[in-house]
Design a protein around this motif. Structure first.
Motif, mmCIF file in Angstrom:
data_model
loop_
_atom_site.group_PDB
_atom_site.id
_atom_site.type_symbol
_atom_site.label_atom_id
_atom_site.label_comp_id
_atom_site.label_asym_id
_atom_site.label_seq_id
_atom_site.Cartn_x
_atom_site.Cartn_y
_atom_site.Cartn_z
ATOM 1 N N THR A 1 -58.076 36.144 -2.933
ATOM 2 C CA THR A 1 -58.069 35.109 -1.900
ATOM 3 C C THR A 1 -56.625 34.887 -1.497
ATOM 4 O O THR A 1 -55.744 34.731 -2.366
ATOM 5 N N LEU A 2 -56.342 34.910 -0.210
ATOM 6 C CA LEU A 2 -54.970 34.742 0.257
ATOM 7 C C LEU A 2 -54.396 33.449 -0.318
ATOM 8 O O LEU A 2 -54.943 32.370 -0.104
ATOM 9 N N PRO A 3 -53.290 33.526 -1.077
ATOM 10 C CA PRO A 3 -52.785 32.329 -1.759
ATOM 11 C C PRO A 3 -52.115 31.358 -0.801
ATOM 12 O O PRO A 3 -51.434 31.747 0.146
ATOM 13 N N GLY A 4 -52.317 30.079 -1.053
ATOM 14 C CA GLY A 4 -51.705 29.062 -0.223
ATOM 15 C C GLY A 4 -52.091 27.678 -0.681
ATOM 16 O O GLY A 4 -52.713 27.502 -1.736
ATOM 17 N N THR A 5 -51.731 26.677 0.105
ATOM 18 C CA THR A 5 -52.043 25.296 -0.234
ATOM 19 C C THR A 5 -52.404 24.529 1.022
ATOM 20 O O THR A 5 -52.036 24.920 2.140
ATOM 21 N N TRP A 6 -53.136 23.448 0.845
ATOM 22 C CA TRP A 6 -53.579 22.645 1.975
ATOM 23 C C TRP A 6 -52.484 21.690 2.415
ATOM 24 O O TRP A 6 -52.005 20.863 1.645
ATOM 25 N N TYR B 1 -48.640 30.966 0.911
ATOM 26 C CA TYR B 1 -47.440 31.212 0.114
ATOM 27 C C TYR B 1 -46.895 32.583 0.508
ATOM 28 O O TYR B 1 -47.458 33.623 0.167
ATOM 29 N N ARG B 2 -45.786 32.574 1.195
ATOM 30 C CA ARG B 2 -45.267 33.788 1.819
ATOM 31 C C ARG B 2 -44.961 34.901 0.808
ATOM 32 O O ARG B 2 -45.442 36.037 0.941
ATOM 33 N N GLN B 3 -44.133 34.624 -0.182
ATOM 34 C CA GLN B 3 -43.691 35.650 -1.119
ATOM 35 C C GLN B 3 -44.856 36.250 -1.906
ATOM 36 O O GLN B 3 -44.959 37.467 -2.076
ATOM 37 N N GLU B 4 -45.752 35.400 -2.394
ATOM 38 C CA GLU B 4 -46.891 35.877 -3.168
ATOM 39 C C GLU B 4 -47.838 36.698 -2.304
ATOM 40 O O GLU B 4 -48.391 37.717 -2.747
ATOM 41 N N ALA B 5 -48.039 36.275 -1.061
ATOM 42 C CA ALA B 5 -48.920 37.017 -0.143
ATOM 43 C C ALA B 5 -48.359 38.405 0.134
ATOM 44 O O ALA B 5 -49.090 39.408 0.128
ATOM 45 N N ASN C 1 -48.639 44.227 -0.385
ATOM 46 C CA ASN C 1 -47.960 45.499 -0.631
ATOM 47 C C ASN C 1 -48.558 46.260 -1.806
ATOM 48 O O ASN C 1 -48.547 47.488 -1.822
ATOM 49 N N LYS C 2 -49.124 45.543 -2.778
ATOM 50 C CA LYS C 2 -49.676 46.204 -3.947
ATOM 51 C C LYS C 2 -51.087 46.721 -3.717
ATOM 52 O O LYS C 2 -51.451 47.798 -4.201
ATOM 53 N N TYR C 3 -51.897 45.987 -2.921
ATOM 54 C CA TYR C 3 -53.315 46.330 -2.822
ATOM 55 C C TYR C 3 -53.824 46.582 -1.399
ATOM 56 O O TYR C 3 -54.912 47.122 -1.230
ATOM 57 N N TYR C 4 -53.077 46.199 -0.366
ATOM 58 C CA TYR C 4 -53.596 46.308 1.001
ATOM 59 C C TYR C 4 -52.632 47.044 1.929
ATOM 60 O O TYR C 4 -52.728 46.932 3.149
ATOM 61 N N ASN C 5 -51.734 47.798 1.352
ATOM 62 C CA ASN C 5 -50.731 48.524 2.119
ATOM 63 C C ASN C 5 -51.186 49.969 2.322
ATOM 64 O O ASN C 5 -51.236 50.749 1.381
ATOM 65 N N PRO C 6 -51.522 50.375 3.554
ATOM 66 C CA PRO C 6 -51.993 51.745 3.796
ATOM 67 C C PRO C 6 -50.871 52.735 4.053
ATOM 68 O O PRO C 6 -51.120 53.860 4.487
#
Length: 409
Positions: A345-350, A358-362, A367-372
């Protein structure tokens, strides 16, 4: 001395053996030879068809490749100009790096959207499939996620409607063409914000979702809580009890749409408490539901069933996949196990009224799992606007997410 008598000859051709006429035996032999010849022809023809099928399958699997990086096709002008995020407050960043030459041909990206009765997309998932490693990753993007481009700022759930409006204003006509333009606008926003180019997309409405669930004879899911909610304006009535059960299309819609309950009367048979995190809690349930669907579809997998599902659901969905694409990806699915499908789930806060990422964590997750690509997506290709916030008490983010096998065990 006894006189020997010669037996009279039986009329015929004079060629006899064991009391049978050799002429008749010759006819039977000819018939048998002809029968054997026909059977050989049929057998050889059948073997030839099998060889041709295997040859075509080999050529299809080894030489056919679905296209990559073609979306979006609609020209949205300068709608997605870079420079919305900046560390120094100037509003400008380095231009995005062109990574098209570093594309991994074994990695394919998808965007899956589920729309409500209007023009909002309640379900937004970015998916990457690596056909060489037989793995997949599913990134759930909360509907209230804040995104910002030159002429749009707001919740990502409204981006599809914005794209439809721009297409209509730009002279695009026809219901399907406008819908496709709306989806391609979301594809462009995903790439602009998160750096992920979208190859293939599917938009399905609620009616199509229910039809597809019914087509696979329901899905077994453990409903996590009492769910009770009614909204006459949307014709939405949710009434589910907790526990393991098989959900048909109607009940499956109730499960994936539930967020918060009616206030209720306090009666335990009526009252439901809802999710603590509203949309985030619902996303976790949707991930579990999707895992149950995949388990049913790929164990064992039936390519004919997958093809028929797309045929049945085609009138309820918008997609840029061809029949050949569907067949090719269907074959690839036979090699993917649930333990090799990872969800995030895209990390963030309300931060009312939005979910701020959360920019850095996203960037690390993407880059680790969704970078083609064969190299990391640089920071200049991300436009995640966290408004320069310093988040207090930020929780520890699980970069690796969870596998689908863990969700349903």
């Amino acid at each position: 001395m006894l006189k020997q008598y010669k037996l009279p000859e039986v009329p015929g051709d004079g060629k006899e053996k064991n009391g049978r006429n050799n002429k008749g035996r010759g006819l039977n032999k000819n018939k048998k030879v002809k029968f054997m010849t026909v059977r050989k022809i049929i057998l050889l023809s059948f073997l030839g068809l099998i060889f041709l099928f295997l040859l075509l399958a080999y050529l299809f699997l080894n030489f056919y490749r679905p296209s990559q990086g073609e979306s979006p096709k609609v020209n949205f002008g300068d709608e997605f100009s870079f420079g919305t995020y900046s560390d120094d407050g100037s509003g400008e960043t380095a231009p995005p790096e062109d990574l098209s030459g570093d594309r991994d041909r074994d990695c394919f990206t998808f965007l899956i959207l589920g729309s409500d009765s209007g023009t909002n997309t309640d379900t937004i998932m970015a998916v990457m499939v690596n056909v060489k490693e037989n793995s997949a990753s599913v990134l759930n993007i909360p509907r209230d996620t804040y995104v910002s481009a030159r002429n749009f700022s707001g919740k990502i759930t409204n981006v599809y409607g914005r794209g439809r409006s721009l297409a209509s204003q730009g002279g695009i006509t026809g219901r399907e063409e406008i819908s496709k333009a709306g989806v391609e606008y979301v594809c462009a926003m995903i790439q602009y914000t998160f750096g992920i180019p979208i190859d293939k997309y599917v938009l399905i409405n609620l009616e199509g979702f229910k039809v597809l669930v019914d087509e696979i004879k329901g899905v077994e899911v453990d409903v996590p809580m009492r769910m009770k909610y009614s909204d006459p304006e949307q014709n939405l009535y949710i009434d589910l009890y907790p526990g393991l059960q098989i959900l048909d299309g109607n009940k499956a819609e109730q499960l994936v749409r539930f967020r918060q309950p009616d206030e209720g009367s306090g009666n335990p048979t009526y009252y439901s408490i809802g999710y603590a995190g509203e949309d985030l809690g619902r996303i976790k349930t949707q991930q579990t539901f999707l895992s149950a669907v995949m388990k049913k579809m790929i164990n064992p997998i039936d390519l004919g069933n997958i093809r028929s599902l797309f045929e049945v659901g085609s009138k309820y969905m918008i997609t840029n996949m061809t029949a050949a694409d569907i067949g090719w990806f269907g074959v690839q699915m036979t090699n993917i196990k649930l333990e090799n499908v990872r969800t995030h789930t895209l990390p963030g806060t309300w931060v009312s009224p939005h979910q701020v990422v959360y920019r850095q964590e996203a960037m690390e997750i993407i880059n680790k799992y969704y970078n083609p690509f064969r190299k990391n997506i640089p920071e200049s290709n991300f436009n995640i606007d966290d408004k320069g916030m310093v988040f207090d008490n930020k929780p520890q983010i699980d970069i690796d997410g969870v596998t689908m096998s863990e969700l349903i065990r």
